[in-house]
Design an enzyme around this catalytic site. Sequence first.
Site, PDB file in Angstrom:
ATOM      1  N   ARG A  69       0.860  -1.181   0.000  1.00 59.97           N
ATOM      2  CA  ARG A  69       0.000   0.000   0.000  1.00 59.97           C
ATOM      3  C   ARG A  69       0.900   1.236   0.000  1.00 59.97           C
ATOM      4  O   ARG A  69       1.569   1.533   0.982  1.00 59.97           O
ATOM      5  CB  ARG A  69      -0.926   0.000   1.218  1.00 59.97           C
ATOM      6  CG  ARG A  69      -1.976  -1.108   1.191  1.00 59.97           C
ATOM      7  CD  ARG A  69      -2.846  -1.030  -0.035  1.00 59.97           C
ATOM      8  NE  ARG A  69      -3.985  -1.947   0.016  1.00 59.97           N
ATOM      9  CZ  ARG A  69      -4.831  -2.113  -0.996  1.00 59.97           C
ATOM     10  NH1 ARG A  69      -4.650  -1.452  -2.135  1.00 59.97           N
ATOM     11  NH2 ARG A  69      -5.845  -2.945  -0.880  1.00 59.97           N
ATOM     12  N   ALA A  81     -10.208  -7.594  -1.471  1.00 64.03           N
ATOM     13  CA  ALA A  81     -11.109  -6.437  -1.518  1.00 64.03           C
ATOM     14  C   ALA A  81     -10.896  -5.682  -2.816  1.00 64.03           C
ATOM     15  O   ALA A  81      -9.887  -5.858  -3.496  1.00 64.03           O
ATOM     16  CB  ALA A  81     -10.860  -5.518  -0.320  1.00 64.03           C
ATOM     17  N   GLU A  98     -13.346 -10.091  -7.084  1.00 65.86           N
ATOM     18  CA  GLU A  98     -12.111  -9.787  -6.348  1.00 65.86           C
ATOM     19  C   GLU A  98     -11.555 -11.036  -5.674  1.00 65.86           C
ATOM     20  O   GLU A  98     -10.333 -11.231  -5.612  1.00 65.86           O
ATOM     21  CB  GLU A  98     -12.375  -8.697  -5.308  1.00 65.86           C
ATOM     22  CG  GLU A  98     -12.697  -7.329  -5.890  1.00 65.86           C
ATOM     23  CD  GLU A  98     -11.524  -6.700  -6.630  1.00 65.86           C
ATOM     24  OE1 GLU A  98     -10.369  -7.139  -6.422  1.00 65.86           O
ATOM     25  OE2 GLU A  98     -11.758  -5.774  -7.422  1.00 65.86           O
ATOM     26  N   GLU A 102      -7.785 -11.968  -6.667  1.00 69.75           N
ATOM     27  CA  GLU A 102      -6.731 -11.791  -5.673  1.00 69.75           C
ATOM     28  C   GLU A 102      -6.329 -13.090  -4.996  1.00 69.75           C
ATOM     29  O   GLU A 102      -5.160 -13.272  -4.645  1.00 69.75           O
ATOM     30  CB  GLU A 102      -7.161 -10.761  -4.624  1.00 69.75           C
ATOM     31  CG  GLU A 102      -7.344  -9.362  -5.191  1.00 69.75           C
ATOM     32  CD  GLU A 102      -7.500  -8.303  -4.114  1.00 69.75           C
ATOM     33  OE1 GLU A 102      -7.693  -8.668  -2.935  1.00 69.75           O
ATOM     34  OE2 GLU A 102      -7.428  -7.107  -4.451  1.00 69.75           O
ATOM     35  N   GLU A 148      -1.519  -6.177  -7.589  1.00 70.29           N
ATOM     36  CA  GLU A 148      -2.130  -7.435  -7.198  1.00 70.29           C
ATOM     37  C   GLU A 148      -1.320  -8.648  -7.658  1.00 70.29           C
ATOM     38  O   GLU A 148      -1.544  -9.757  -7.178  1.00 70.29           O
ATOM     39  CB  GLU A 148      -3.561  -7.507  -7.738  1.00 70.29           C
ATOM     40  CG  GLU A 148      -4.503  -6.508  -7.076  1.00 70.29           C
ATOM     41  CD  GLU A 148      -5.914  -6.590  -7.619  1.00 70.29           C
ATOM     42  OE1 GLU A 148      -6.133  -7.342  -8.576  1.00 70.29           O
ATOM     43  OE2 GLU A 148      -6.800  -5.902  -7.087  1.00 70.29           O
TER      44      GLU A 148
END
Length: 211
Positions: A69, A81, A98, A102, A148
């Site tokens: 992040r 998410a 998602e 992911e 991702e």
Amino acid sequence: MTEVQPGEHTFPIASSKDIYEGRVMAVRADQVVMPGGREATREILEHPGAVAVAAVDDQDRLMLILQYRHAVRRRLWEMPAGLLDHAGEDPVEAAARELEEEAGLRATEWSVLVDAVPSPGFSEESIRVYLASGLTRVDRPDLGDDEESDLELRWVPLAEAVAMVLRGEIVNATTVAGVLALQVVRDGHGTTRALDSPWPDRPTNFAARTR
């Protein structure tokens, strides 16, 4: 004039001005009428809304991902998410997408676990967290150079996930809410909700800009 009691003022917007519009958010400034009659500026981040998934296997382990992040310049443990950024997509369909993208998982059982508004002081962001079970493995799509593609996946027992929250090892607000809500459900102190449960805080302003 009738005196307005505490908790009754409606905080009308006298005027609004756009400040910024980007790909995943916008910022506007509202002039809001305060209870005493004066106006105050409130800068609001418009957000498309998001979904997250508490995916639990038959051993009561939770799928967590370690994802970079950039805002905090480190990797955080999170549940799968994503943004509600596909026009017309139902939130649970977005959650299922998602989960596949992911975590490479598909679920047959879905319910609403908890809703969260992480930063209501300045942001419209609202996140719906789903509980997903009946899991099977599927191939993850090729995500190219996206963040991702750099995910670490880990099955974590629910009790350990709760401990990670309390040790400060899980700090993503949505994941904190989801983990603790799931523990409440498992303890028998609460229940999940139907998929069509009302979501009154789901944001609409940013989506209206991009239609």
